[in-house]
Motif scaffolding. Structure first.
Motif, mmCIF file in Angstrom:
data_model
loop_
_atom_site.group_PDB
_atom_site.id
_atom_site.type_symbol
_atom_site.label_atom_id
_atom_site.label_comp_id
_atom_site.label_asym_id
_atom_site.label_seq_id
_atom_site.Cartn_x
_atom_site.Cartn_y
_atom_site.Cartn_z
ATOM 1 N N THR A 56 81.609 54.489 39.009
ATOM 2 C CA THR A 56 80.719 54.961 37.950
ATOM 3 C C THR A 56 79.557 55.874 38.654
ATOM 4 N N ARG A 59 80.901 58.812 39.879
ATOM 5 C CA ARG A 59 81.253 60.035 38.954
ATOM 6 C C ARG A 59 80.009 60.570 38.659
ATOM 7 N N GLU A 60 78.695 59.808 38.589
ATOM 8 C CA GLU A 60 77.463 60.211 38.085
ATOM 9 C C GLU A 60 76.731 60.762 39.356
ATOM 10 N N GLY A 61 77.306 60.787 40.337
ATOM 11 C CA GLY A 61 76.411 61.333 41.334
ATOM 12 C C GLY A 61 77.347 61.824 42.571
ATOM 13 N N ARG A 227 71.542 49.032 39.077
ATOM 14 C CA ARG A 227 71.334 50.428 38.210
ATOM 15 C C ARG A 227 70.822 50.037 36.743
ATOM 16 N N ARG A 231 67.050 51.408 35.099
ATOM 17 C CA ARG A 231 66.891 51.726 33.646
ATOM 18 C C ARG A 231 65.852 50.904 33.094
ATOM 19 N N GLU A 236 64.979 55.636 35.682
ATOM 20 C CA GLU A 236 66.107 56.473 35.989
ATOM 21 C C GLU A 236 65.970 57.896 36.172
ATOM 22 N N VAL A 369 72.881 58.558 43.821
ATOM 23 C CA VAL A 369 72.933 59.144 42.333
ATOM 24 C C VAL A 369 71.399 59.093 41.869
ATOM 25 N N ARG A 375 76.181 65.864 40.221
ATOM 26 C CA ARG A 375 77.153 64.817 39.647
ATOM 27 C C ARG A 375 78.510 65.044 39.768
ATOM 28 N N GLY A 376 79.108 64.125 40.108
ATOM 29 C CA GLY A 376 80.732 64.042 40.276
ATOM 30 C C GLY A 376 81.213 64.779 41.679
#
Length: 458
Positions: A56, A59-61, A227, A231, A236, A369, A375-376
């Motif tokens: 994840t 995918r987000e970073g 992570r 948050r 975040e 991230v 991203r990605g």
């Protein structure tokens, strides 16, 4: 000369004074930075284990296909490269062990963590550079973070104990909780956080073992907890997270019929040696007695097909390792899977590192991230020496002189002006001087203006 010319000349002198070219301060809010190292996390450890949290994060970073550590691929030297941007021969932390060839003192890894003179030998790590530029920093178990540099200590630090249990997942989460408080309650801008796994498990059971796979799953759970903690702490949108490591791991050929054993080499005797540093994985150093260098070298250079012995001045330059006063006249490394045994066979690990950093099993991970990152994005492999320049850019500080290049990792950063993305600090020259729009350093701009005005009034 007119009065105006005199005044302009004085202004010119002021421009030339020390400090006249200090960097332009970054404007606007500054994002925080957390650098996390999981020791010995080989580049492909996520390929045979389900790692949903690391996936994840990618995918987000940003994810690198792999990262090449510095040589020698040991814990302390490689971690210090990350926070200085220097190859090991240039930062001087050349081994996990403190040693002195005159006194013959050799100290183990944990004791060396607290030896100030081993670490503070000319290079200034990012903690100190950031503090000198107005930031607050922290080091939690990170190698090199518990000593002073040029008289300055890290703002907040924790040092692991000699009997520290690397595997305690409950403690891992408590350490993360502490780091989050450092950011939210202590106002730290940069923290480096270290975990001793999966290195410890890889050494004991081997990199292909089920125990290592189980430990990688624990690392992934910890990434998820980290992570979530970011948050919950409200960080975040203001904290950039980088997860990386120092080196990989490979299987030791313990049952091979051709072990590298100095005590069995024909014509070699330890009576010719003044100082030795052997029995530490695949690396070794020797200081022969006066007049014995050529004799020892001739005996050892072809003593074993898996052993590569060099005079210091002939060690391969691409390793960027041997050109430091701490390196002995003879040094060596062995092929993957083979460790160096000295007077006795005392190494029993099933997994080991310290090998040639070009070997794939020595490669490691890089994930990032946060608000400053794309991203990605998956990027091509790069050397760990470049990470330091990225860290400085993320913090908006001027780096010390180093061996990395900012351009290598600039593509991982989000474009300026994107939603929720920070503006980058002013670009700098290699000397660290901030550039004005158009690429002109403030000192040069001032000199140009003063020269023009002097010409008009003289």
């Amino acid at each position: 000369m007119s009065r105006s010319a005199v005044l302009l000349a004085a202004a010119l002198a002021a421009l030339l004074a020390p400090g006249a070219a200090l960097p332009v301060r970054r404007q606007g809010p500054r994002h925080k930075l957390l650098l996390v190292s999981f020791d010995g996390f080989r580049w492909d450890y996520d390929q045979d284990v389900h790692t949903p949290n690391l996936d994840t994060m990618a995918r987000e970073g940003v994810k690198a296909r792999y990262m090449t550590p510095a040589f020698v691929t040991m814990t302390s030297p490689c971690h210090f490269t990350l926070v200085t941007g220097k190859y090991i021969e240039n930062h001087g932390v050349v081994h996990n062990m403190y040693y002195n060839t005159t006194s013959k003192v050799k100290l183990p890894y944990h004791a060396t963590l607290g030896i100030q003179r081993w670490w503070d030998n000319g290079s200034v790590p990012i903690w100190i550079t950031a503090q000198r530029q107005g930031l607050r920093t922290g080091s939690f178990f990170y190698p090199g973070g518990n000593v002073t540099y040029q008289g300055t200590a890290v703002t907040l630090s924790r040092k692991e104990g000699i009997l520290h249990n690397y595997k305690d997942e409950k403690e891992w989460r408590a350490n993360i909780d502490t780091v989050m408080k450092w950011f939210t309650e202590e106002g730290l801008d940069l923290v480096t956080l270290y975990f001793g796994e999966p290195d410890s498990t890889g050494h004991k059971y081997g990199p292909e073992s089920q125990q290592r796979k189980d430990m990688v799953a624990q690392v992934d759970r910890t990434v998820g907890y980290l992570r979530d903690s970011i948050r919950r702490s409200g960080l975040e949108s203001s904290l950039n997270l980088i997860i990386t490591s120092d080196h990989g791991m490979t299987t030791v050929n313990k049952a091979a019929g051709d072990l590298v054993e100095f005590h069995k080499f024909p014509n070699f005797t330890f009576k010719d040696i003044e100082f030795e540093l052997l029995d530490y994985g695949p690396n070794g150093m020797l200081l022969p007695k006066d007049g014995q260098l050529e004799k020892v070298y001739e005996v050892l250079k072809d003593a074993h097909p898996k052993l590569h012995v060099y005079k210091k001045e002939s060690f391969p330059k691409f390793f960027h390792y041997a050109n430091h006063p701490r390196i002995t006249p003879l040094l060596m490394y062995s092929d993957p899977g083979y460790v160096i045994h000295g007077r006795l066979n005392v190494q029993f690990n099933n997994g080991e590192h310290g090998f040639d950093n070009g070997v794939m099993d020595m490669k490691t991970i890089f994930r990032a991230v946060g608000p400053s990152f794309r991203r990605g994005l998956e990027v091509e492999p790069f050397e760990s020496v470049h990470v330091y320049e990225l860290l400085c850019r993320l913090l908006g500080i001027v780096p010390e002189a180093n061996d990395g290049h900012l351009g290598t990792l600039l593509p991982v950063l989000a474009p300026e002006g994107g939603t929720g993305r920070p503006s980058t600090p002013p670009p700098t020259t290699r000397s660290g001087t901030a550039l004005l729009p158009g690429g002109c350093p403030p000192l040069m701009a001032g000199l140009l203006l003063a020269t023009i005005l002097l010409a008009k009034v003289a």
